[in-house]
Scaffold this motif. Structure first.
Motif, PDB file in Angstrom:
ATOM      1  N   LEU A 135     -66.066  54.188   0.901  1.00  0.00           N
ATOM      2  CA  LEU A 135     -67.423  53.981   0.115  1.00  0.00           C
ATOM      3  C   LEU A 135     -68.167  55.146   1.549  1.00  0.00           C
ATOM      4  CD1 LEU A 135     -68.054  50.808  -0.844  1.00  0.00           C
ATOM      5  CD2 LEU A 135     -67.913  53.227  -1.912  1.00  0.00           C
ATOM      6  N   ARG A 136     -68.341  54.833   2.583  1.00  0.00           N
ATOM      7  CA  ARG A 136     -68.092  55.344   3.733  1.00  0.00           C
ATOM      8  C   ARG A 136     -68.375  56.865   4.070  1.00  0.00           C
ATOM      9  NH1 ARG A 136     -65.238  56.413   8.698  1.00  0.00           N
ATOM     10  NH2 ARG A 136     -63.843  55.358   7.647  1.00  0.00           N
ATOM     11  N   GLU A 137     -66.855  57.090   3.417  1.00  0.00           N
ATOM     12  CA  GLU A 137     -66.623  58.707   3.440  1.00  0.00           C
ATOM     13  C   GLU A 137     -67.757  59.194   2.461  1.00  0.00           C
ATOM     14  OE1 GLU A 137     -64.915  62.228   3.974  1.00  0.00           O
ATOM     15  OE2 GLU A 137     -65.097  60.418   5.064  1.00  0.00           O
ATOM     16  N   ILE A 138     -67.526  58.822   1.245  1.00  0.00           N
ATOM     17  CA  ILE A 138     -68.664  59.331   0.284  1.00  0.00           C
ATOM     18  C   ILE A 138     -70.307  59.693   0.568  1.00  0.00           C
ATOM     19  CG2 ILE A 138     -69.667  58.594  -1.931  1.00  0.00           C
ATOM     20  CD1 ILE A 138     -66.861  56.381  -3.175  1.00  0.00           C
ATOM     21  N   ARG A 139     -70.358  58.307   1.356  1.00  0.00           N
ATOM     22  CA  ARG A 139     -71.639  58.341   2.072  1.00  0.00           C
ATOM     23  C   ARG A 139     -72.093  59.808   2.337  1.00  0.00           C
ATOM     24  NH1 ARG A 139     -71.466  52.924   3.026  1.00  0.00           N
ATOM     25  NH2 ARG A 139     -70.471  53.066   5.396  1.00  0.00           N
ATOM     26  N   TYR A 140     -70.761  60.312   3.612  1.00  0.00           N
ATOM     27  CA  TYR A 140     -71.062  61.542   4.541  1.00  0.00           C
ATOM     28  C   TYR A 140     -71.022  62.628   3.025  1.00  0.00           C
ATOM     29  CZ  TYR A 140     -69.708  64.530   7.856  1.00  0.00           C
ATOM     30  OH  TYR A 140     -69.284  65.477   8.572  1.00  0.00           O
ATOM     31  N   GLU A 141     -70.369  62.108   2.600  1.00  0.00           N
ATOM     32  CA  GLU A 141     -69.741  63.422   1.813  1.00  0.00           C
ATOM     33  C   GLU A 141     -70.629  64.074   1.234  1.00  0.00           C
ATOM     34  OE1 GLU A 141     -66.948  65.698   1.617  1.00  0.00           O
ATOM     35  OE2 GLU A 141     -65.976  64.636   2.786  1.00  0.00           O
ATOM     36  N   PHE A 142     -71.481  63.307   0.065  1.00  0.00           N
ATOM     37  CA  PHE A 142     -72.941  63.172  -0.800  1.00  0.00           C
ATOM     38  C   PHE A 142     -74.216  62.948  -0.344  1.00  0.00           C
ATOM     39  CE2 PHE A 142     -69.170  62.601  -3.554  1.00  0.00           C
ATOM     40  CZ  PHE A 142     -69.035  63.437  -4.008  1.00  0.00           C
ATOM     41  N   GLU A 143     -74.061  63.097   1.417  1.00  0.00           N
ATOM     42  CA  GLU A 143     -75.046  63.324   1.886  1.00  0.00           C
ATOM     43  C   GLU A 143     -75.531  61.703   1.364  1.00  0.00           C
ATOM     44  OE1 GLU A 143     -76.616  66.919   3.070  1.00  0.00           O
ATOM     45  OE2 GLU A 143     -74.727  67.363   4.015  1.00  0.00           O
ATOM     46  N   ILE A 144     -75.957  60.413   1.087  1.00  0.00           N
ATOM     47  CA  ILE A 144     -76.753  59.738   0.443  1.00  0.00           C
ATOM     48  C   ILE A 144     -77.081  58.930   2.103  1.00  0.00           C
ATOM     49  CG2 ILE A 144     -76.577  57.582  -0.075  1.00  0.00           C
ATOM     50  CD1 ILE A 144     -75.311  59.257  -1.877  1.00  0.00           C
ATOM     51  N   ASP A 145     -79.169  59.183   2.208  1.00  0.00           N
ATOM     52  CA  ASP A 145     -79.162  58.248   2.652  1.00  0.00           C
ATOM     53  C   ASP A 145     -79.013  57.285   3.302  1.00  0.00           C
ATOM     54  OD1 ASP A 145     -82.241  56.223   3.338  1.00  0.00           O
ATOM     55  OD2 ASP A 145     -82.701  58.604   3.513  1.00  0.00           O
ATOM     56  N   PRO A 146     -79.103  56.459   5.085  1.00  0.00           N
ATOM     57  CA  PRO A 146     -78.516  55.287   5.282  1.00  0.00           C
ATOM     58  C   PRO A 146     -79.571  54.516   4.516  1.00  0.00           C
ATOM     59  CG  PRO A 146     -78.192  56.424   6.945  1.00  0.00           C
ATOM     60  CD  PRO A 146     -79.421  57.103   5.242  1.00  0.00           C
ATOM     61  N   LEU A 147     -80.739  53.951   4.216  1.00  0.00           N
ATOM     62  CA  LEU A 147     -81.632  53.258   3.497  1.00  0.00           C
ATOM     63  C   LEU A 147     -81.328  52.833   2.219  1.00  0.00           C
ATOM     64  CD1 LEU A 147     -85.215  53.445   5.070  1.00  0.00           C
ATOM     65  CD2 LEU A 147     -83.413  51.869   6.354  1.00  0.00           C
ATOM     66  N   HIS A 148     -81.044  54.317   1.682  1.00  0.00           N
ATOM     67  CA  HIS A 148     -80.093  54.669   0.469  1.00  0.00           C
ATOM     68  C   HIS A 148     -79.569  54.210   0.206  1.00  0.00           C
ATOM     69  CE1 HIS A 148     -83.750  57.884  -0.477  1.00  0.00           C
ATOM     70  NE2 HIS A 148     -84.283  57.227  -0.715  1.00  0.00           N
ATOM     71  N   ALA A 149     -78.715  54.234   0.590  1.00  0.00           N
ATOM     72  CA  ALA A 149     -76.968  53.383   0.726  1.00  0.00           C
ATOM     73  C   ALA A 149     -77.272  52.470   0.573  1.00  0.00           C
ATOM     74  CB  ALA A 149     -76.308  53.755   1.811  1.00  0.00           C
ATOM     75  N   ALA A 150     -78.144  51.412   1.771  1.00  0.00           N
ATOM     76  CA  ALA A 150     -77.915  50.097   2.007  1.00  0.00           C
ATOM     77  C   ALA A 150     -78.457  49.351   0.342  1.00  0.00           C
ATOM     78  CB  ALA A 150     -78.849  49.889   3.318  1.00  0.00           C
ATOM     79  N   ALA A 151     -79.625  50.045  -0.179  1.00  0.00           N
ATOM     80  CA  ALA A 151     -80.428  49.623  -1.493  1.00  0.00           C
ATOM     81  C   ALA A 151     -79.433  49.199  -1.994  1.00  0.00           C
ATOM     82  CB  ALA A 151     -81.440  50.582  -1.438  1.00  0.00           C
ATOM     83  N   ILE A 152     -78.582  50.253  -2.684  1.00  0.00           N
ATOM     84  CA  ILE A 152     -77.409  50.318  -3.423  1.00  0.00           C
ATOM     85  C   ILE A 152     -76.516  49.439  -3.629  1.00  0.00           C
ATOM     86  CG2 ILE A 152     -75.586  52.277  -4.624  1.00  0.00           C
ATOM     87  CD1 ILE A 152     -77.701  54.725  -3.647  1.00  0.00           C
ATOM     88  N   GLU A 153     -76.014  49.542  -2.155  1.00  0.00           N
ATOM     89  CA  GLU A 153     -75.146  48.331  -1.818  1.00  0.00           C
ATOM     90  C   GLU A 153     -75.758  47.125  -1.432  1.00  0.00           C
ATOM     91  OE1 GLU A 153     -74.091  49.304   2.090  1.00  0.00           O
ATOM     92  OE2 GLU A 153     -73.377  51.644   1.165  1.00  0.00           O
ATOM     93  N   ARG A 154     -76.454  46.720  -2.086  1.00  0.00           N
ATOM     94  CA  ARG A 154     -77.434  45.218  -1.432  1.00  0.00           C
ATOM     95  C   ARG A 154     -77.637  44.805  -3.657  1.00  0.00           C
ATOM     96  NH1 ARG A 154     -77.344  40.484  -0.692  1.00  0.00           N
ATOM     97  NH2 ARG A 154     -78.637  39.694  -1.064  1.00  0.00           N
ATOM     98  N   GLY A 155     -77.602  45.931  -4.380  1.00  0.00           N
ATOM     99  CA  GLY A 155     -77.814  45.944  -5.319  1.00  0.00           C
ATOM    100  C   GLY A 155     -76.313  45.686  -5.644  1.00  0.00           C
ATOM    101  N   ALA A 156     -75.377  46.507  -5.748  1.00  0.00           N
ATOM    102  CA  ALA A 156     -73.912  46.350  -6.549  1.00  0.00           C
ATOM    103  C   ALA A 156     -73.935  44.689  -5.720  1.00  0.00           C
ATOM    104  CB  ALA A 156     -72.958  46.793  -5.468  1.00  0.00           C
ATOM    105  N   ARG A 157     -74.082  44.070  -4.495  1.00  0.00           N
ATOM    106  CA  ARG A 157     -73.317  43.280  -3.987  1.00  0.00           C
ATOM    107  C   ARG A 157     -73.963  41.579  -5.110  1.00  0.00           C
ATOM    108  NH1 ARG A 157     -75.584  43.063   1.498  1.00  0.00           N
ATOM    109  NH2 ARG A 157     -74.354  44.606   1.136  1.00  0.00           N
ATOM    110  N   ALA A 158     -75.434  42.164  -5.319  1.00  0.00           N
ATOM    111  CA  ALA A 158     -76.125  40.873  -6.380  1.00  0.00           C
ATOM    112  C   ALA A 158     -75.832  41.084  -7.547  1.00  0.00           C
ATOM    113  CB  ALA A 158     -77.932  41.576  -5.473  1.00  0.00           C
ATOM    114  N   ARG A 159     -75.074  41.948  -7.970  1.00  0.00           N
ATOM    115  CA  ARG A 159     -74.796  41.940 -10.307  1.00  0.00           C
ATOM    116  C   ARG A 159     -73.719  41.292  -9.659  1.00  0.00           C
ATOM    117  NH1 ARG A 159     -77.443  46.822  -9.457  1.00  0.00           N
ATOM    118  NH2 ARG A 159     -75.321  48.203  -8.151  1.00  0.00           N
TER     119      ARG A 159
END
Length: 143
Positions: free
Chosen positions: A115-139
């Motif tokens: 997941l860290r590598e995906i964030r890096y490769e696709f230049e996912i904004d850290p705040l957006h990544a955190a929100a996406i991760e939190r949503g997955a965790r909640a689901r």
């Protein structure tokens, strides 16, 4: 007649999303039933997969498995995804990857690293990544 590029198969955007989900599932060397069911559910229910031919899943999985056996296979997978998806859909790809990683209730170290590598490769904004991760965790929380 021009020479054909046979170095790697091309993918549709839908194929690329499926390939990424399969890559996440395979990252810890164990493809769990919960992860496969999550992939199947995502493909069956999300609008981005409207019209997707589910018969392609086996071929996509085989492509992923073949590439992962190569030295730079993960880079090749990222290249295929980058070629198939507009960058406006990289966050969607990351969200689907997070859902697969969270599907079994435990995110293993190899999945975290991917997941860290995906964030890096696709230049996912850290705040957006955190929100996406939190949503997955909640689901994927269990009672």
């Amino acid at each position: 007649m021009p020479a054909q590029d046979t170095s790697s198969p091309s993918m549709s955007g839908q194929d690329a999303l499926v390939a990424l989900m399969i890559t996440v599932s395979a990252s810890d060397a164990t493809i769990r039933t919960s992860e496969l069911l999550t992939i199947q559910s995502i493909v069956n229910h999300l609008p981005i997969f409207a019209g997707f031919d589910e018969d392609r899943m086996e071929a996509i999985a085989q492509t992923v498995f073949d590439l992962l056996e190569e030295e730079d296979g993960l880079d090749a997978i990222f290249g295929l995804i980058r070629d198939a998806l507009p960058d406006t859909h990289f966050e969607t790809a990351y969200a689907l990857a997070c859902d697969v990683a969270a599907a079994d209730g435990t995110v293993f170290q190899t999945e975290l690293e991917l997941l860290r590598e995906i964030r890096y490769e696709f230049e996912i904004d850290p705040l957006h990544a955190a929100a996406i991760e939190r949503g997955a965790r909640a689901r994927h929380l269990k009672l």
